[in-house]
Design an enzyme around this catalytic site. Structure first.
Site, PDB file in Angstrom:
ATOM      1  N   CYS A 170       0.800  -1.231   0.000  1.00  0.00           N
ATOM      2  CA  CYS A 170       0.000   0.000   0.000  1.00  0.00           C
ATOM      3  C   CYS A 170       0.830   1.276   0.000  1.00  0.00           C
ATOM      4  O   CYS A 170       0.278   2.375   0.052  1.00  0.00           O
ATOM      5  CB  CYS A 170      -0.948  -0.012   1.200  1.00  0.00           C
ATOM      6  SG  CYS A 170      -1.899  -1.536   1.311  1.00  0.00           S
ATOM      7  N   HIS A 302      -2.657   7.934   6.415  1.00  0.00           N
ATOM      8  CA  HIS A 302      -2.862   6.604   5.831  1.00  0.00           C
ATOM      9  C   HIS A 302      -4.252   6.108   6.219  1.00  0.00           C
ATOM     10  O   HIS A 302      -4.966   5.569   5.377  1.00  0.00           O
ATOM     11  CB  HIS A 302      -1.767   5.649   6.299  1.00  0.00           C
ATOM     12  CG  HIS A 302      -1.783   4.332   5.608  1.00  0.00           C
ATOM     13  ND1 HIS A 302      -1.678   4.207   4.235  1.00  0.00           N
ATOM     14  CD2 HIS A 302      -1.897   3.065   6.085  1.00  0.00           C
ATOM     15  CE1 HIS A 302      -1.729   2.925   3.895  1.00  0.00           C
ATOM     16  NE2 HIS A 302      -1.870   2.218   5.007  1.00  0.00           N
ATOM     17  N   GLU A 313      -0.728   5.396  13.952  1.00  0.00           N
ATOM     18  CA  GLU A 313      -0.456   6.596  13.148  1.00  0.00           C
ATOM     19  C   GLU A 313      -0.644   7.852  14.003  1.00  0.00           C
ATOM     20  O   GLU A 313       0.143   8.799  13.914  1.00  0.00           O
ATOM     21  CB  GLU A 313      -1.353   6.642  11.917  1.00  0.00           C
ATOM     22  CG  GLU A 313      -1.017   7.821  10.995  1.00  0.00           C
ATOM     23  CD  GLU A 313      -1.664   7.735   9.626  1.00  0.00           C
ATOM     24  OE1 GLU A 313      -1.261   8.516   8.743  1.00  0.00           O
ATOM     25  OE2 GLU A 313      -2.577   6.897   9.439  1.00  0.00           O
ATOM     26  N   LYS A 334      -9.473   8.061   2.554  1.00  0.00           N
ATOM     27  CA  LYS A 334      -9.921   6.687   2.331  1.00  0.00           C
ATOM     28  C   LYS A 334     -11.356   6.499   2.805  1.00  0.00           C
ATOM     29  O   LYS A 334     -12.053   5.591   2.335  1.00  0.00           O
ATOM     30  CB  LYS A 334      -9.007   5.696   3.062  1.00  0.00           C
ATOM     31  CG  LYS A 334      -7.656   5.465   2.409  1.00  0.00           C
ATOM     32  CD  LYS A 334      -6.876   4.386   3.163  1.00  0.00           C
ATOM     33  CE  LYS A 334      -5.526   4.100   2.529  1.00  0.00           C
ATOM     34  NZ  LYS A 334      -4.560   5.195   2.752  1.00  0.00           N
ATOM     35  N   HIS A 339      -9.819   1.985   0.312  1.00  0.00           N
ATOM     36  CA  HIS A 339      -8.383   1.680   0.336  1.00  0.00           C
ATOM     37  C   HIS A 339      -7.977   1.137  -1.035  1.00  0.00           C
ATOM     38  O   HIS A 339      -8.209  -0.036  -1.347  1.00  0.00           O
ATOM     39  CB  HIS A 339      -8.085   0.658   1.432  1.00  0.00           C
ATOM     40  CG  HIS A 339      -6.625   0.521   1.745  1.00  0.00           C
ATOM     41  ND1 HIS A 339      -5.636   1.066   0.943  1.00  0.00           N
ATOM     42  CD2 HIS A 339      -5.974  -0.102   2.774  1.00  0.00           C
ATOM     43  CE1 HIS A 339      -4.455   0.780   1.460  1.00  0.00           C
ATOM     44  NE2 HIS A 339      -4.628   0.082   2.572  1.00  0.00           N
ATOM     45  N   PHE A 398       1.439  -2.971   4.604  1.00  0.00           N
ATOM     46  CA  PHE A 398       1.721  -4.299   5.130  1.00  0.00           C
ATOM     47  C   PHE A 398       3.196  -4.623   4.881  1.00  0.00           C
ATOM     48  O   PHE A 398       3.774  -4.254   3.855  1.00  0.00           O
ATOM     49  CB  PHE A 398       0.848  -5.352   4.439  1.00  0.00           C
ATOM     50  CG  PHE A 398      -0.512  -5.529   5.051  1.00  0.00           C
ATOM     51  CD1 PHE A 398      -0.845  -4.954   6.257  1.00  0.00           C
ATOM     52  CD2 PHE A 398      -1.480  -6.290   4.405  1.00  0.00           C
ATOM     53  CE1 PHE A 398      -2.093  -5.131   6.819  1.00  0.00           C
ATOM     54  CE2 PHE A 398      -2.731  -6.473   4.953  1.00  0.00           C
ATOM     55  CZ  PHE A 398      -3.044  -5.895   6.162  1.00  0.00           C
TER      56      PHE A 398
END
Length: 412
Positions: A170, A302, A313, A334, A339, A398
């Site tokens: 991502c 994110h 975050e 998002k 996403h 990830f």
């Protein structure tokens, strides 16, 4: 050449998107400002035996309308999305194409994808193993490979310099943009196309993701007390980057300056993000841009709406920003476009550039009941007018693969 700290300056002269809020920057940005949510019931594949039945599907993409290249019309959908977004970015930049032989080797094209032509592969396996076909489509390999999008775009515009696909889950788009930025900054090329595309919404991918228990059946609600997972989406986000003097000389529109880039790896866990890795990437981007935390006006987070990511975050921002964390406006777009996996950082970079251009912070949709531990200004429900000189875009993937971009106003 105009330099900052001995380096060439890099500017954004065009951008393009394909998103669940619509195709093209105008539709995308209008959707963000309106708080429109592009997450809906899946229509492109059968979800009868799935418990996840929602996704961020692109609603208005027609290859015959949005593409001029015959080879792209035969490509996988992820390459088509990349080609469409790149075309918008190139047209906006007023770059004459095909690029002249003189500049062809001074141009780059780095367009990545988290998984490449996954839908092509699923279709091929279905033909072979379910319908017992004797062969696959002759273009299967070319459609599926992860460098297909970059190759198609380089052919389209005559780019003969560094051209490749990049994969970092991502964070793919942010890493791709960062790579082009570094190549221009350090003198390897004078201009380049950077970003990523994703079109992996299919039965098999959804089955794999839902097995990890990270998808929400209800919606994507970042930083909310009731967040229960992310929502898969598709699309593309592309920037045209250029050396400042080169752009000025040809009279290109300058939308923003790419000021800084930071990247780290957590080296800790494949799924659970690290505060250390994220905060180090933020610190590196700030140092690279020669800015302090108090200079940042907006952060496109994110913000995946998973329990651990949103909390970490928040903590990473607090660690780096200190007291300045209370003054920065933050949002997770998002919440509206879903996403988009590898493409997410490119789409969100466009949102950051638009925030600077319009002095507007888009909202975090659906944030009606914030998590008490996510206690920063996440711009709930409604966007707001605010002077935005410097905007940060975070991508934390990830595998603990982190990339942070910082944009500023066009050079005076």
């Amino acid at each position: 050449m105009t330099k900052t700290n001995g380096r060439r300056r890099v500017v954004v002269t065009g951008h393009g998107v394909v998103t669940p809020l619509g195709t093209g920057v105008e539709k995308f940005w209008s959707g963000l400002k309106a708080g429109k949510v592009g997450i809906r019931e899946v229509e492109s594949f059968d979800t009868q035996d799935l418990y996840i039945t929602i996704a961020g599907e692109v609603p208005d993409f027609d290859p015959k309308v949005h593409l001029k290249s015959r080879p792209l019309m035969l490509a996988d959908k992820y390459s088509q999305y990349a080609g469409c977004a790149a075309a918008e970015a190139v047209e906006m930049s007023k770059l004459e194409t095909p690029i002249s032989d003189k500049e062809a080797y001074r141009s780059a094209c780095v367009i990545g994808s988290g998984v490449g032509g996954l839908t092509t592969l699923e279709f091929s396996y279905k033909m072979l193993f379910q319908e017992n076909k004797r062969a696959t489509h002759p273009l299967t390999l070319l459609k599926a490979i992860g460098s297909s999008a970059s190759a198609h775009v380089s052919i389209e515009y005559g780019i003969k310099g560094p051209t490749y696909g990049l994969v970092s889950a991502c964070s793919t788009a942010s890493h791709s943009i960062g790579n082009v930025y570094r190549m221009i900054r350090e003198g390897l090329v004078d201009l380049g196309i950077g970003g990523a595309a994703e079109a992996s919404l299919n039965w098999g991918a959804t089955r794999a993701w839902q097995a990890m228990r990270v998808l929400s059946p209800d919606g994507l609600f970042p930083f909310s007390k009731n967040r229960n997972g992310t929502v898969l989406a598709e699309g593309a986000g592309i920037l045209m980057l250029e050396e400042y003097e080169h752009a000025k000389e040809r009279g290109a529109p300058i939308l923003a300056e790419l000021k800084g880039y930071g990247m780290t790896a957590d080296a800790a866990d494949m799924v659970n993000p690290s505060i250390d890795g994220a905060s180090a990437a933020i610190e590196m981007a700030l140092a690279d841009s020669d800015l302090s935390p108090s200079d940042i006006d907006y952060i496109n987070a994110h913000g995946t709406a998973t329990a651990v990511n949103d909390l970490n975050e928040t903590r990473a921002i607090k660690r780096v920003f200190g007291n300045a964390a209370n003054n920065v406006s933050i949002s997770s777009t998002k919440s509206m476009h879903g996403h988009c996996l590898g493409a997410g950082g490119g789409i969100e970079a466009v949102a950051a550039v638009k925030a600077i251009g319009e002095n507007y912070v888009p909202p975090t949709a659906g944030l009606t009941d914030p998590d008490p531990e996510c206690d920063l200004d996440y711009t709930p429900i409604h966007g707001k007018d605010r002077e935005v000189n410097y905007a940060m875009s975070n991508s934390f993937a990830f595998g603990g693969l982190n990339a942070v971009l910082i944009f500023g106003p066009p050079p005076a």
